[in-house]
Design a protein around this motif. Structure first.
Motif, PDB file in Angstrom:
ATOM      1  N   LEU A 212    -127.612 -39.365 -39.066  1.00 19.47           N
ATOM      2  CA  LEU A 212    -127.105 -40.461 -40.057  1.00 19.47           C
ATOM      3  C   LEU A 212    -125.623 -40.207 -39.833  1.00 19.47           C
ATOM      4  O   LEU A 212    -124.982 -41.125 -40.001  1.00 19.47           O
ATOM      5  N   ASP A 213    -125.085 -38.896 -40.010  1.00 23.07           N
ATOM      6  CA  ASP A 213    -123.628 -38.689 -39.617  1.00 23.07           C
ATOM      7  C   ASP A 213    -123.272 -39.496 -38.480  1.00 23.07           C
ATOM      8  O   ASP A 213    -121.932 -39.983 -38.506  1.00 23.07           O
ATOM      9  N   ASP A 214    -123.698 -39.215 -37.247  1.00 21.29           N
ATOM     10  CA  ASP A 214    -123.474 -39.888 -36.223  1.00 21.29           C
ATOM     11  C   ASP A 214    -123.592 -41.262 -36.313  1.00 21.29           C
ATOM     12  O   ASP A 214    -122.509 -42.210 -35.702  1.00 21.29           O
ATOM     13  N   VAL A 215    -124.522 -41.912 -36.873  1.00 22.47           N
ATOM     14  CA  VAL A 215    -124.450 -43.244 -36.886  1.00 22.47           C
ATOM     15  C   VAL A 215    -123.284 -43.977 -37.774  1.00 22.47           C
ATOM     16  O   VAL A 215    -122.389 -44.992 -37.402  1.00 22.47           O
ATOM     17  N   ILE A 216    -123.250 -43.204 -38.975  1.00 20.31           N
ATOM     18  CA  ILE A 216    -122.058 -43.695 -39.849  1.00 20.31           C
ATOM     19  C   ILE A 216    -120.597 -43.388 -39.075  1.00 20.31           C
ATOM     20  O   ILE A 216    -119.797 -44.278 -39.504  1.00 20.31           O
ATOM     21  N   SER A 217    -120.515 -42.541 -38.500  1.00 19.41           N
ATOM     22  CA  SER A 217    -119.229 -42.002 -37.887  1.00 19.41           C
ATOM     23  C   SER A 217    -118.831 -43.208 -36.887  1.00 19.41           C
ATOM     24  O   SER A 217    -117.496 -43.370 -36.834  1.00 19.41           O
ATOM     25  N   ASP A 218    -119.694 -43.927 -36.286  1.00 20.04           N
ATOM     26  CA  ASP A 218    -119.454 -44.842 -35.241  1.00 20.04           C
ATOM     27  C   ASP A 218    -119.304 -46.261 -35.865  1.00 20.04           C
ATOM     28  O   ASP A 218    -118.992 -47.202 -35.030  1.00 20.04           O
ATOM     29  N   SER A 219    -119.563 -46.327 -37.148  1.00 26.71           N
ATOM     30  CA  SER A 219    -119.685 -47.745 -37.700  1.00 26.71           C
ATOM     31  C   SER A 219    -118.263 -47.855 -38.350  1.00 26.71           C
ATOM     32  O   SER A 219    -117.311 -47.031 -38.852  1.00 26.71           O
ATOM     33  N   HIS A 220    -117.788 -49.316 -38.501  1.00 28.69           N
ATOM     34  CA  HIS A 220    -116.646 -49.749 -39.231  1.00 28.69           C
ATOM     35  C   HIS A 220    -116.761 -51.281 -39.526  1.00 28.69           C
ATOM     36  O   HIS A 220    -117.795 -51.954 -38.959  1.00 28.69           O
ATOM     37  N   VAL A 221    -116.090 -51.863 -40.336  1.00 28.50           N
ATOM     38  CA  VAL A 221    -115.919 -53.301 -40.409  1.00 28.50           C
ATOM     39  C   VAL A 221    -114.636 -53.658 -40.194  1.00 28.50           C
ATOM     40  O   VAL A 221    -113.664 -53.152 -40.805  1.00 28.50           O
ATOM     41  N   LEU A 222    -114.540 -54.787 -39.152  1.00 29.49           N
ATOM     42  CA  LEU A 222    -113.597 -55.375 -38.941  1.00 29.49           C
ATOM     43  C   LEU A 222    -112.473 -54.351 -38.170  1.00 29.49           C
ATOM     44  O   LEU A 222    -112.960 -53.471 -37.741  1.00 29.49           O
ATOM     45  N   ASP A 223    -111.154 -54.414 -38.459  1.00 26.83           N
ATOM     46  CA  ASP A 223    -110.306 -53.525 -37.777  1.00 26.83           C
ATOM     47  C   ASP A 223    -110.136 -52.309 -38.520  1.00 26.83           C
ATOM     48  O   ASP A 223    -110.049 -51.240 -38.096  1.00 26.83           O
ATOM     49  N   SER A 224    -109.986 -52.209 -40.145  1.00 26.74           N
ATOM     50  CA  SER A 224    -109.709 -51.239 -40.902  1.00 26.74           C
ATOM     51  C   SER A 224    -110.733 -50.805 -41.871  1.00 26.74           C
ATOM     52  O   SER A 224    -110.395 -50.086 -42.768  1.00 26.74           O
ATOM     53  N   GLY A 225    -111.875 -51.513 -41.809  1.00 31.65           N
ATOM     54  CA  GLY A 225    -112.957 -51.347 -42.810  1.00 31.65           C
ATOM     55  C   GLY A 225    -113.814 -50.023 -42.382  1.00 31.65           C
ATOM     56  O   GLY A 225    -113.655 -49.504 -41.381  1.00 31.65           O
ATOM     57  N   PHE A 226    -114.413 -49.461 -43.452  1.00 30.97           N
ATOM     58  CA  PHE A 226    -115.303 -48.258 -43.455  1.00 30.97           C
ATOM     59  C   PHE A 226    -116.691 -48.619 -43.997  1.00 30.97           C
ATOM     60  O   PHE A 226    -116.825 -49.345 -44.826  1.00 30.97           O
ATOM     61  N   ILE A 227    -117.549 -47.689 -43.727  1.00 33.33           N
ATOM     62  CA  ILE A 227    -118.738 -47.465 -44.164  1.00 33.33           C
ATOM     63  C   ILE A 227    -118.996 -45.948 -44.625  1.00 33.33           C
ATOM     64  O   ILE A 227    -118.619 -44.997 -43.931  1.00 33.33           O
ATOM     65  N   ALA A 228    -119.322 -45.745 -45.770  1.00 35.00           N
ATOM     66  CA  ALA A 228    -119.396 -44.234 -46.359  1.00 35.00           C
ATOM     67  C   ALA A 228    -120.532 -44.001 -47.150  1.00 35.00           C
ATOM     68  O   ALA A 228    -121.111 -44.822 -47.751  1.00 35.00           O
ATOM     69  N   LEU A 229    -120.865 -42.761 -47.465  1.00 34.14           N
ATOM     70  CA  LEU A 229    -122.041 -42.407 -48.168  1.00 34.14           C
ATOM     71  C   LEU A 229    -121.785 -41.572 -49.116  1.00 34.14           C
ATOM     72  O   LEU A 229    -121.227 -40.431 -48.777  1.00 34.14           O
ATOM     73  N   PHE A 230    -122.024 -41.693 -50.303  1.00 35.19           N
ATOM     74  CA  PHE A 230    -121.544 -40.883 -51.542  1.00 35.19           C
ATOM     75  C   PHE A 230    -123.154 -40.302 -52.228  1.00 35.19           C
ATOM     76  O   PHE A 230    -124.080 -40.944 -52.214  1.00 35.19           O
ATOM     77  N   ASP A 231    -122.928 -38.833 -52.528  1.00 34.68           N
ATOM     78  CA  ASP A 231    -124.255 -38.435 -52.909  1.00 34.68           C
ATOM     79  C   ASP A 231    -124.490 -38.726 -54.564  1.00 34.68           C
ATOM     80  O   ASP A 231    -123.485 -39.295 -55.294  1.00 34.68           O
ATOM     81  N   SER A 232    -125.217 -38.197 -55.187  1.00 30.23           N
ATOM     82  CA  SER A 232    -125.667 -38.635 -56.642  1.00 30.23           C
ATOM     83  C   SER A 232    -124.453 -38.063 -57.728  1.00 30.23           C
ATOM     84  O   SER A 232    -124.210 -38.397 -58.694  1.00 30.23           O
ATOM     85  N   LYS A 233    -123.754 -37.008 -57.063  1.00 31.26           N
ATOM     86  CA  LYS A 233    -122.578 -36.514 -57.870  1.00 31.26           C
ATOM     87  C   LYS A 233    -121.253 -37.294 -57.585  1.00 31.26           C
ATOM     88  O   LYS A 233    -120.325 -36.742 -58.055  1.00 31.26           O
ATOM     89  N   GLY A 234    -121.192 -38.156 -56.831  1.00 32.23           N
ATOM     90  CA  GLY A 234    -120.127 -38.915 -56.196  1.00 32.23           C
ATOM     91  C   GLY A 234    -119.313 -38.352 -54.988  1.00 32.23           C
ATOM     92  O   GLY A 234    -118.248 -38.426 -54.911  1.00 32.23           O
ATOM     93  N   LYS A 235    -119.861 -37.236 -54.515  1.00 36.58           N
ATOM     94  CA  LYS A 235    -119.335 -36.465 -53.514  1.00 36.58           C
ATOM     95  C   LYS A 235    -119.362 -37.351 -52.218  1.00 36.58           C
ATOM     96  O   LYS A 235    -120.551 -37.684 -51.792  1.00 36.58           O
ATOM     97  N   LEU A 236    -118.274 -37.365 -51.504  1.00 37.82           N
ATOM     98  CA  LEU A 236    -118.363 -38.061 -49.975  1.00 37.82           C
ATOM     99  C   LEU A 236    -118.894 -37.304 -49.125  1.00 37.82           C
ATOM    100  O   LEU A 236    -118.504 -36.120 -48.747  1.00 37.82           O
ATOM    101  N   ARG A 237    -120.126 -37.685 -48.461  1.00 34.81           N
ATOM    102  CA  ARG A 237    -120.790 -37.006 -47.462  1.00 34.81           C
ATOM    103  C   ARG A 237    -120.666 -37.551 -45.984  1.00 34.81           C
ATOM    104  O   ARG A 237    -120.517 -36.661 -45.469  1.00 34.81           O
ATOM    105  N   PHE A 238    -120.675 -38.602 -45.983  1.00 32.04           N
ATOM    106  CA  PHE A 238    -120.285 -39.233 -44.555  1.00 32.04           C
ATOM    107  C   PHE A 238    -119.535 -40.551 -44.707  1.00 32.04           C
ATOM    108  O   PHE A 238    -119.623 -41.264 -45.643  1.00 32.04           O
TER     109      PHE A 238
END
Length: 375
Positions: A212-238
């Motif tokens: 999952l980390d590998d997939v999210i690391s390679d993802s982005h939206v347009l030139d400067s966008g991002f995709i991120a995954l936060f856990d149940s406590k709001g901590k940024l995981r990937f």
């Protein structure tokens, strides 16, 4: 002067019309391009998040199968030891709890049962015992950051597990344990006398989300966008590690504050308690539109110059050149020269009509001069 030139006066309306058409076309195409870029961004987000949702759902399903199998083994081996019961109060790693007995055998700081289960099934196992303020791990092979067993640590008093246990229900799902996500199973332990649980059986597997980390690391939206995954406590995981936005602090800020100059979408991950965040700055769309508009403008101007060039050639060959020749003929007629060949009389337009009139005038002048010369 140039502004009084017939060519200029004929070309100016054409130039104004072509420029107006170029501006209108540029605006229309810019609007179409803006809608296309937004649609492409939405499609890209949907495709990437759908893939991530599927990956997480499959991972959870596979791991839950292992959790159920491991829980059955833990319950079976516990039954072999004997009936559960609560003992006197003890202290485990500095925290007070009731002793958990299986067939009158104390389980606190005894790890044979939990280690036996995990040696066969992998993962982790724990026996919780009731305490005044919740449930405490009295036997576990979950490790803390320093490598020691996490005995004496408390079940999250505000988490989703304890609410189900207090209802007398089992819990199967993803929880955060000491800062890490685990796919887990919790079942209440009863002694047959007390309606309240005296402890909890637990098994779980720490999630290996490297894929999952590998997939999210390679993802982005347009030139400067991002995709991120936060856990149940709001901590940024990937988060995305390609594209223009890779700073975790900025990603967390955008996800939390959702500034007006960003387009931010959030969706829950069922069964995980995670949140997928997809975002891109609106300036990305504006920059794409600006680039496209510049190209449209350049192409429009090139077309404008080509049309003006063609129009200029046509005006010269079809209008100005014949007029200049007829003007020269008229000038020579004024000084008594009338022996001319006027090719323009063959034209079928207004210039041809003018050429025929000048030809008649030339012939009339010549006849008049001949009569005068004969006298």
């Amino acid at each position: 002067m140039l502004r009084h030139s017939l060519r200029v006066r004929l070309l100016l309306p054409v130039l104004a019309l072509v420029l107006a058409v170029v501006v209108v076309v540029a605006l229309v195409l810019a609007t179409i391009e803006a809608n296309r870029v937004k649609a492409d961004a939405a499609a890209s987000i949907k495709s990437q998040t759908s893939s991530l949702q599927s990956l997480l759902a499959v991972t959870r399903s596979i791991m839950l199968d292992s959790v159920h199998s491991s829980m059955r083994l833990l319950r079976q081996e516990s039954d072999v030891l004997g009936t559960p019961s609560a003992g006197s109060e003890i202290t485990v790693s500095g925290r007070h709890a009731n002793e958990l007995l299986l067939g009158n055998k104390p389980q606190s700081n005894t790890f044979q049962l939990v280690d036996s289960v995990t040696s066969t099934m992998g993962g982790t196992a724990t026996l919780f015992s009731s305490a005044e303020d919740g449930f405490v791990r009295v036997s576990t092979n979950i490790k803390k950051d320093d490598g020691s067993r996490a005995t004496g640590t408390q079940l999250d008093p505000h988490g989703p597990v304890i609410a189900e246990i207090r209802k007398g229900l089992a819990f199967y799902g993803v929880v955060d344990i000491l800062g890490n996500p685990y796919v887990t199973g919790y079942e209440p332990i009863y002694d047959g006398k007390n309606p309240k649980p005296i402890g909890i059986w637990y098994v779980g597997y720490k999630t290996d989300l490297q894929v999952l980390d590998d997939v999210i690391s390679d993802s982005h939206v347009l030139d400067s966008g991002f995709i991120a995954l936060f856990d149940s406590k709001g901590k940024l995981r990937f988060h995305s590690k390609t594209g223009g936005t890779t700073d975790p602090a900025l990603i967390e800020k955008v996800a939390q504050e959702q500034p007006s100059d960003w387009s931010v979408e959030k969706e829950d991950v069922p069964g995980w308690g995670f949140t997928l965040v997809s975002a891109y700055p609106k300036s990305d769309i504006e920059s794409v539109i600006a680039r496209q508009s510049i190209w449209i403008g350049i192409i429009g101007l090139l077309i404008c110059f080509i049309l003006l060039g063609l129009q200029s050639v046509l005006i010269w060959t079809r209008v100005l050149q014949p007029i200049q020749h007829l003007t020269a003929v008229a000038d020579e007629l004024s000084v008594g020269k009338w022996d001319h060949t006027i090719e323009e009389v063959k034209l079928k337009d207004e210039i041809g009509t003018l050429a025929k009139a000048i030809a008649r005038l030339s012939n009339s002048v010549r006849l008049a001069m001949d009569r005068l010369n004969k006298r």
